[in-house]
Design a protein around this motif. Structure first.
Motif, mmCIF file in Angstrom:
data_model
loop_
_atom_site.group_PDB
_atom_site.id
_atom_site.type_symbol
_atom_site.label_atom_id
_atom_site.label_comp_id
_atom_site.label_asym_id
_atom_site.label_seq_id
_atom_site.Cartn_x
_atom_site.Cartn_y
_atom_site.Cartn_z
ATOM 1 N N LEU A 82 -54.670 1.971 67.325
ATOM 2 C CA LEU A 82 -55.471 2.530 66.224
ATOM 3 C C LEU A 82 -56.807 1.813 66.086
ATOM 4 O O LEU A 82 -57.836 2.434 65.822
ATOM 5 N N ALA A 83 -56.804 0.502 66.279
ATOM 6 C CA ALA A 83 -58.053 -0.258 66.186
ATOM 7 C C ALA A 83 -59.026 0.189 67.283
ATOM 8 O O ALA A 83 -60.226 0.338 67.032
ATOM 9 N N ALA A 84 -58.521 0.425 68.492
ATOM 10 C CA ALA A 84 -59.375 0.914 69.581
ATOM 11 C C ALA A 84 -59.897 2.308 69.250
ATOM 12 O O ALA A 84 -61.050 2.635 69.528
ATOM 13 N N GLY A 85 -59.052 3.140 68.631
ATOM 14 C CA GLY A 85 -59.485 4.481 68.215
ATOM 15 C C GLY A 85 -60.578 4.424 67.165
ATOM 16 O O GLY A 85 -61.522 5.223 67.202
ATOM 17 N N ASP A 86 -60.458 3.481 66.237
ATOM 18 C CA ASP A 86 -61.498 3.321 65.216
ATOM 19 C C ASP A 86 -62.823 2.903 65.846
ATOM 20 O O ASP A 86 -63.883 3.423 65.496
ATOM 21 N N LEU A 87 -62.757 1.972 66.798
ATOM 22 C CA LEU A 87 -63.982 1.532 67.474
ATOM 23 C C LEU A 87 -64.559 2.664 68.317
ATOM 24 O O LEU A 87 -65.774 2.838 68.381
ATOM 25 N N ALA A 88 -63.705 3.475 68.924
ATOM 26 C CA ALA A 88 -64.183 4.633 69.695
ATOM 27 C C ALA A 88 -64.946 5.591 68.794
ATOM 28 O O ALA A 88 -65.961 6.169 69.200
ATOM 29 N N SER A 89 -64.484 5.757 67.567
ATOM 30 C CA SER A 89 -65.164 6.624 66.615
ATOM 31 C C SER A 89 -66.558 6.095 66.276
ATOM 32 O O SER A 89 -67.523 6.859 66.188
ATOM 33 N N VAL A 90 -66.673 4.786 66.109
ATOM 34 C CA VAL A 90 -67.975 4.174 65.831
ATOM 35 C C VAL A 90 -68.912 4.387 67.027
ATOM 36 O O VAL A 90 -70.079 4.768 66.864
ATOM 37 N N MET A 111 -73.863 15.021 76.001
ATOM 38 C CA MET A 111 -73.184 16.286 75.699
ATOM 39 C C MET A 111 -71.686 16.089 75.911
ATOM 40 O O MET A 111 -71.264 15.150 76.578
ATOM 41 N N ASN A 112 -70.906 17.011 75.373
ATOM 42 C CA ASN A 112 -69.453 17.033 75.603
ATOM 43 C C ASN A 112 -68.797 15.696 75.281
ATOM 44 O O ASN A 112 -67.961 15.203 76.039
ATOM 45 N N ILE A 113 -69.160 15.113 74.156
ATOM 46 C CA ILE A 113 -68.615 13.812 73.766
ATOM 47 C C ILE A 113 -67.170 14.007 73.309
ATOM 48 O O ILE A 113 -66.876 14.863 72.479
ATOM 49 N N ASP A 114 -66.285 13.193 73.872
ATOM 50 C CA ASP A 114 -64.856 13.322 73.588
ATOM 51 C C ASP A 114 -64.224 11.934 73.629
ATOM 52 O O ASP A 114 -64.634 11.088 74.419
ATOM 53 N N ALA A 115 -63.246 11.700 72.797
ATOM 54 C CA ALA A 115 -62.531 10.421 72.791
ATOM 55 C C ALA A 115 -61.028 10.695 72.828
ATOM 56 O O ALA A 115 -60.534 11.551 72.093
ATOM 57 N N LEU A 116 -60.342 9.975 73.701
ATOM 58 C CA LEU A 116 -58.899 10.161 73.876
ATOM 59 C C LEU A 116 -58.208 8.810 74.006
ATOM 60 O O LEU A 116 -58.779 7.875 74.576
ATOM 61 N N PRO A 117 -56.955 8.726 73.557
ATOM 62 C CA PRO A 117 -56.205 7.489 73.791
ATOM 63 C C PRO A 117 -55.984 7.302 75.292
ATOM 64 O O PRO A 117 -55.864 8.271 76.038
ATOM 65 N N TRP A 130 -58.752 3.282 74.077
ATOM 66 C CA TRP A 130 -59.313 4.619 73.882
ATOM 67 C C TRP A 130 -60.464 4.754 74.860
ATOM 68 O O TRP A 130 -61.153 3.772 75.149
ATOM 69 N N THR A 131 -60.652 5.975 75.351
ATOM 70 C CA THR A 131 -61.764 6.232 76.259
ATOM 71 C C THR A 131 -62.666 7.289 75.656
ATOM 72 O O THR A 131 -62.224 8.388 75.336
ATOM 73 N N LEU A 132 -63.921 6.921 75.499
ATOM 74 C CA LEU A 132 -64.956 7.836 75.039
ATOM 75 C C LEU A 132 -65.661 8.339 76.292
ATOM 76 O O LEU A 132 -66.123 7.543 77.111
ATOM 77 N N SER A 133 -65.725 9.649 76.468
ATOM 78 C CA SER A 133 -66.407 10.188 77.640
ATOM 79 C C SER A 133 -67.456 11.196 77.204
ATOM 80 O O SER A 133 -67.338 11.818 76.147
ATOM 81 N N PHE A 134 -68.477 11.330 78.028
ATOM 82 C CA PHE A 134 -69.543 12.300 77.766
ATOM 83 C C PHE A 134 -70.329 12.531 79.041
ATOM 84 O O PHE A 134 -70.199 11.780 80.015
ATOM 85 N N THR A 135 -71.097 13.594 79.031
ATOM 86 C CA THR A 135 -72.022 13.847 80.140
ATOM 87 C C THR A 135 -73.432 13.607 79.629
ATOM 88 O O THR A 135 -73.731 13.845 78.450
ATOM 89 N N GLN A 136 -74.270 13.118 80.518
ATOM 90 C CA GLN A 136 -75.666 12.903 80.173
ATOM 91 C C GLN A 136 -76.493 13.174 81.418
ATOM 92 O O GLN A 136 -76.191 12.650 82.498
ATOM 93 N N THR A 137 -77.510 14.005 81.267
ATOM 94 C CA THR A 137 -78.340 14.389 82.404
ATOM 95 C C THR A 137 -79.567 13.503 82.474
ATOM 96 O O THR A 137 -80.262 13.309 81.473
#
Length: 174
Positions: A82-90, A111-117, A130-137
């Protein structure tokens, strides 16, 4: 660091610098940097993919990078997942609308910002993360609007037989 982006790794280092500036509470690096020590939370940055995209208006080649930021917090916390999820949100809030100090002409917004455990396995140890992923051109390479001398050129599609032939372009008049 130069503001001009000349290779994809510039985005990696720009993100790392921006995350370090957030505060002293983060260790930032690549997966190879993770050493299992937890005096601070970790953010591991990786470029997962480099896909093609539409050229920029100035002719630079587009690189649609898929990036991941894996967040690992000390496993001694009462609920590290949960702590990692909170930091992913920040960090998701930080990534939104962020060009990481790079020029807008060469770096689009994420773009396409997503966070998953997720789980990080290092040696025989498993860490909740938690992994925060996104695309950036980003746009790299020479401007097609200029010849090697830096003289802006143009061509009207209805007046040339091949728009991709630089010899059919003419110099702009002042």
């Amino acid at each position: 660091m130069s503001l001009d982006i000349d290779k994809p790794s510039r985005l990696f280092f720009a993100i790392a610098d921006a995350l370090r500036a957030v505060g002293p509470g983060l260790k930032v690096g690549g997966r190879q940097d993770f050493d299992g020590t937890f005096d601070q939370a970790w953010v591991l940055i990786a470029i997962e993919r480099n896909a093609p995209g539409d050229r920029a208006h100035d002719g630079r080649i587009a690189h649609v990078l898929t990036l991941s930021l894996q967040i690992i917090v000390p496993p001694t916390l009462s609920n590290p997942g949960l702590a990692a999820g909170d930091l992913a949100s920040v960090l998701k809030g930080l990534a939104t609308d962020n060009r990481w100090g790079l020029p807008g002409s060469q770096c689009d917004l994420p773009m396409n910002i997503d966070a998953l455990p997720s789980t990080l396995i290092s040696g025989s140890q498993e860490y909740l993360a938690w992994t925060l992923s996104f695309t950036q051109t980003i746009y790299l390479g020479a401007l097609l609007l200029e010849d090697p001398l830096g003289i802006p050129k143009f061509a009207k599609t209805w007046e040339v037989s091949n728009i991709d032939d630089p010899d059919q372009y003419t110099a702009l008049e002042d």
